[in-house]
Design a protein around this motif. Structure first.
Motif, PDB file in Angstrom:
ATOM      1  N   GLN A   1       0.835  -1.201   0.000  1.00 14.64           N
ATOM      2  CA  GLN A   1       0.000   0.000   0.000  1.00 14.64           C
ATOM      3  C   GLN A   1       0.872   1.254   0.000  1.00 14.64           C
ATOM      4  O   GLN A   1       1.756   1.406   0.834  1.00 14.64           O
ATOM      5  N   LYS A   2       0.567   2.132  -0.935  1.00 14.05           N
ATOM      6  CA  LYS A   2       1.232   3.432  -0.976  1.00 14.05           C
ATOM      7  C   LYS A   2       0.475   4.376  -0.045  1.00 14.05           C
ATOM      8  O   LYS A   2      -0.645   4.092   0.371  1.00 14.05           O
ATOM      9  N   ASP A   3       1.081   5.508   0.268  1.00 14.21           N
ATOM     10  CA  ASP A   3       0.465   6.449   1.211  1.00 14.21           C
ATOM     11  C   ASP A   3      -0.935   6.917   0.802  1.00 14.21           C
ATOM     12  O   ASP A   3      -1.824   6.964   1.656  1.00 14.21           O
ATOM     13  N   PRO A   4      -1.191   7.261  -0.464  1.00 18.07           N
ATOM     14  CA  PRO A   4      -2.562   7.675  -0.809  1.00 18.07           C
ATOM     15  C   PRO A   4      -3.599   6.584  -0.512  1.00 18.07           C
ATOM     16  O   PRO A   4      -4.697   6.880  -0.047  1.00 18.07           O
ATOM     17  N   HIS A   5      -3.231   5.332  -0.747  1.00 19.14           N
ATOM     18  CA  HIS A   5      -4.127   4.214  -0.449  1.00 19.14           C
ATOM     19  C   HIS A   5      -4.381   4.141   1.056  1.00 19.14           C
ATOM     20  O   HIS A   5      -5.523   4.064   1.510  1.00 19.14           O
ATOM     21  N   ALA A   6      -3.315   4.168   1.831  1.00 21.31           N
ATOM     22  CA  ALA A   6      -3.443   4.085   3.290  1.00 21.31           C
ATOM     23  C   ALA A   6      -4.248   5.258   3.849  1.00 21.31           C
ATOM     24  O   ALA A   6      -5.061   5.091   4.761  1.00 21.31           O
ATOM     25  N   TYR A   7      -4.040   6.445   3.295  1.00 23.64           N
ATOM     26  CA  TYR A   7      -4.772   7.631   3.753  1.00 23.64           C
ATOM     27  C   TYR A   7      -6.256   7.502   3.432  1.00 23.64           C
ATOM     28  O   TYR A   7      -7.114   7.808   4.264  1.00 23.64           O
ATOM     29  N   ALA A   8      -6.577   7.038   2.224  1.00 23.48           N
ATOM     30  CA  ALA A   8      -7.985   6.829   1.854  1.00 23.48           C
ATOM     31  C   ALA A   8      -8.630   5.781   2.766  1.00 23.48           C
ATOM     32  O   ALA A   8      -9.758   5.966   3.223  1.00 23.48           O
ATOM     33  N   VAL A   9      -7.919   4.711   3.057  1.00 24.78           N
ATOM     34  CA  VAL A   9      -8.445   3.675   3.961  1.00 24.78           C
ATOM     35  C   VAL A   9      -8.731   4.283   5.331  1.00 24.78           C
ATOM     36  O   VAL A   9      -9.769   4.020   5.938  1.00 24.78           O
ATOM     37  N   SER A  10      -7.831   5.110   5.822  1.00 25.96           N
ATOM     38  CA  SER A  10      -8.024   5.754   7.121  1.00 25.96           C
ATOM     39  C   SER A  10      -9.267   6.644   7.124  1.00 25.96           C
ATOM     40  O   SER A  10     -10.084   6.603   8.053  1.00 25.96           O
ATOM     41  N   LYS A  11      -9.429   7.437   6.060  1.00 23.75           N
ATOM     42  CA  LYS A  11     -10.592   8.325   5.965  1.00 23.75           C
ATOM     43  C   LYS A  11     -11.899   7.534   5.865  1.00 23.75           C
ATOM     44  O   LYS A  11     -12.879   7.846   6.545  1.00 23.75           O
ATOM     45  N   ILE A  12     -11.907   6.515   5.022  1.00 22.27           N
ATOM     46  CA  ILE A  12     -13.114   5.710   4.835  1.00 22.27           C
ATOM     47  C   ILE A  12     -13.458   4.950   6.107  1.00 22.27           C
ATOM     48  O   ILE A  12     -14.636   4.801   6.457  1.00 22.27           O
ATOM     49  N   ASN A  13     -12.451   4.497   6.831  1.00 20.77           N
ATOM     50  CA  ASN A  13     -12.694   3.791   8.092  1.00 20.77           C
ATOM     51  C   ASN A  13     -13.504   4.667   9.049  1.00 20.77           C
ATOM     52  O   ASN A  13     -14.490   4.216   9.637  1.00 20.77           O
ATOM     53  N   ARG A  14     -13.095   5.928   9.207  1.00 18.36           N
ATOM     54  CA  ARG A  14     -13.820   6.832  10.103  1.00 18.36           C
ATOM     55  C   ARG A  14     -15.279   6.988   9.659  1.00 18.36           C
ATOM     56  O   ARG A  14     -16.198   7.000  10.478  1.00 18.36           O
ATOM     57  N   LEU A  15     -15.488   7.131   8.353  1.00 16.41           N
ATOM     58  CA  LEU A  15     -16.842   7.316   7.822  1.00 16.41           C
ATOM     59  C   LEU A  15     -17.717   6.084   8.045  1.00 16.41           C
ATOM     60  O   LEU A  15     -18.869   6.192   8.468  1.00 16.41           O
ATOM     61  N   LEU A  16     -17.174   4.913   7.748  1.00 15.41           N
ATOM     62  CA  LEU A  16     -17.971   3.689   7.846  1.00 15.41           C
ATOM     63  C   LEU A  16     -18.266   3.300   9.295  1.00 15.41           C
ATOM     64  O   LEU A  16     -19.361   2.830   9.598  1.00 15.41           O
ATOM     65  N   VAL A  17     -17.303   3.507  10.181  1.00 16.07           N
ATOM     66  CA  VAL A  17     -17.543   3.208  11.596  1.00 16.07           C
ATOM     67  C   VAL A  17     -18.688   4.067  12.124  1.00 16.07           C
ATOM     68  O   VAL A  17     -19.566   3.582  12.845  1.00 16.07           O
ATOM     69  N   ALA A  18     -18.714   5.330  11.741  1.00 17.90           N
ATOM     70  CA  ALA A  18     -19.789   6.223  12.191  1.00 17.90           C
ATOM     71  C   ALA A  18     -21.128   5.879  11.533  1.00 17.90           C
ATOM     72  O   ALA A  18     -22.184   6.077  12.136  1.00 17.90           O
ATOM     73  N   LEU A  19     -21.080   5.355  10.325  1.00 13.13           N
ATOM     74  CA  LEU A  19     -22.298   5.103   9.561  1.00 13.13           C
ATOM     75  C   LEU A  19     -23.004   3.801   9.938  1.00 13.13           C
ATOM     76  O   LEU A  19     -24.227   3.720   9.862  1.00 13.13           O
ATOM     77  N   PHE A  20     -22.239   2.782  10.335  1.00 11.49           N
ATOM     78  CA  PHE A  20     -22.805   1.456  10.580  1.00 11.49           C
ATOM     79  C   PHE A  20     -22.701   1.079  12.061  1.00 11.49           C
ATOM     80  O   PHE A  20     -21.717   0.488  12.490  1.00 11.49           O
ATOM     81  N   PRO A  21     -23.724   1.409  12.859  1.00  9.36           N
ATOM     82  CA  PRO A  21     -23.687   1.089  14.297  1.00  9.36           C
ATOM     83  C   PRO A  21     -24.017  -0.386  14.549  1.00  9.36           C
ATOM     84  O   PRO A  21     -24.443  -1.105  13.638  1.00  9.36           O
ATOM     85  N   ASP A  22     -23.837  -0.808  15.784  1.00 12.96           N
ATOM     86  CA  ASP A  22     -24.232  -2.165  16.193  1.00 12.96           C
ATOM     87  C   ASP A  22     -25.687  -2.383  15.827  1.00 12.96           C
ATOM     88  O   ASP A  22     -26.482  -1.449  15.913  1.00 12.96           O
ATOM     89  N   PRO A  23     -26.073  -3.551  15.406  1.00 11.17           N
ATOM     90  CA  PRO A  23     -25.319  -4.810  15.395  1.00 11.17           C
ATOM     91  C   PRO A  23     -24.463  -5.018  14.151  1.00 11.17           C
ATOM     92  O   PRO A  23     -23.828  -6.059  14.008  1.00 11.17           O
ATOM     93  N   LEU A  24     -24.449  -4.049  13.226  1.00  7.11           N
ATOM     94  CA  LEU A  24     -23.545  -4.167  12.091  1.00  7.11           C
ATOM     95  C   LEU A  24     -22.120  -3.940  12.577  1.00  7.11           C
ATOM     96  O   LEU A  24     -21.892  -3.258  13.570  1.00  7.11           O
ATOM     97  N   TRP A  25     -21.170  -4.511  11.879  1.00  6.66           N
ATOM     98  CA  TRP A  25     -19.772  -4.299  12.245  1.00  6.66           C
ATOM     99  C   TRP A  25     -18.913  -4.298  11.002  1.00  6.66           C
ATOM    100  O   TRP A  25     -19.337  -4.708   9.927  1.00  6.66           O
TER     101      TRP A  25
END
Length: 190
Positions: free
Chosen positions: A43-67
């Motif tokens: 993974q290059k830095d742009p990939h890792a940065y996009a993954v980090s950004k998307i992680n924050r968005l998806l964690v906030a978007l999909f609450p329990d019981p989704l994971w």
């Protein structure tokens, strides 16, 4: 004299996991696709940065019981266990002797493997009835949303998505698993 054709050994999910756990594989970043062990690109830095950004968005978007599974193995069947960047799952996680949970959404962040993710992964995910597949194409600064799996023998796994819609900066995407929520494409890209 009998002439023999060489054969390829297809690995099962169990064999693949045993190889992974035993450190036999030289590249620790692999996935199992149709019985073949595929080396994943670094993974290059742009990939890792996009993954980090998307992680924050998806964690906030999909609450329990989704994971959310982040860059983790998802067993689809006995021959395929890809490692998408994100898999939204309905919970709770299964115990070791229980069948795998069916994913609701796969997200692949892609720069060097766009063609592979668009052709091979898309057909694999459609064949396993993953209802929502997002390909975050860093090179084109867009997100391709694949939906509505249909049979199509022209594709590797005999399936494809009937609907492929491209979203660009300024657009929002509504996940099928959360119809009342949306994500801005610009917030997913580096």
């Amino acid at each position: 004299m009998t002439l023999l054709e060489p054969t390829t050994h297809r690995f099962t999910f169990e064999e693949y996991m045993q190889l992974s756990e035993s450190s036999v594989l030289k590249n620790p970043h692999t996935e199992l696709i149709d019985g073949e062990i595929i080396d994943m690109a670094a993974q290059k830095d742009p990939h890792a940065y996009a993954v980090s950004k998307i992680n924050r968005l998806l964690v906030a978007l999909f609450p329990d019981p989704l994971w959310l599974k982040l860059q983790a193995t998802v067993q689809l069947d006995n021959w395929s266990a890809p490692e998408p960047d994100f898999a939204v799952m309905s919970g709770p996680p299964p115990k070791e002797d229980e069948p795998p949970i069916h994913p609701l959404l796969f997200v692949e962040v892609s720069d060097t493997t766009v063609s592979y993710d668009r052709r091979t992964k898309s057909s694999l995910y459609a064949a396993h009835a993953v209802p929502d597949y997002w390909l975050v194409n860093l090179n084109a600064t867009q997100v391709e949303v694949h939906r509505d799996p249909v049979r199509d023998s022209a594709h590797r796994f005999g399936w494809r998505y009937a609907s492929v819609v491209t979203f660009k900066i300024g657009d929002t995407i509504t996940p099928l698993a959360m119809p009342g929520q949306s994500i801005e494409v610009a917030r997913m890209l580096p």
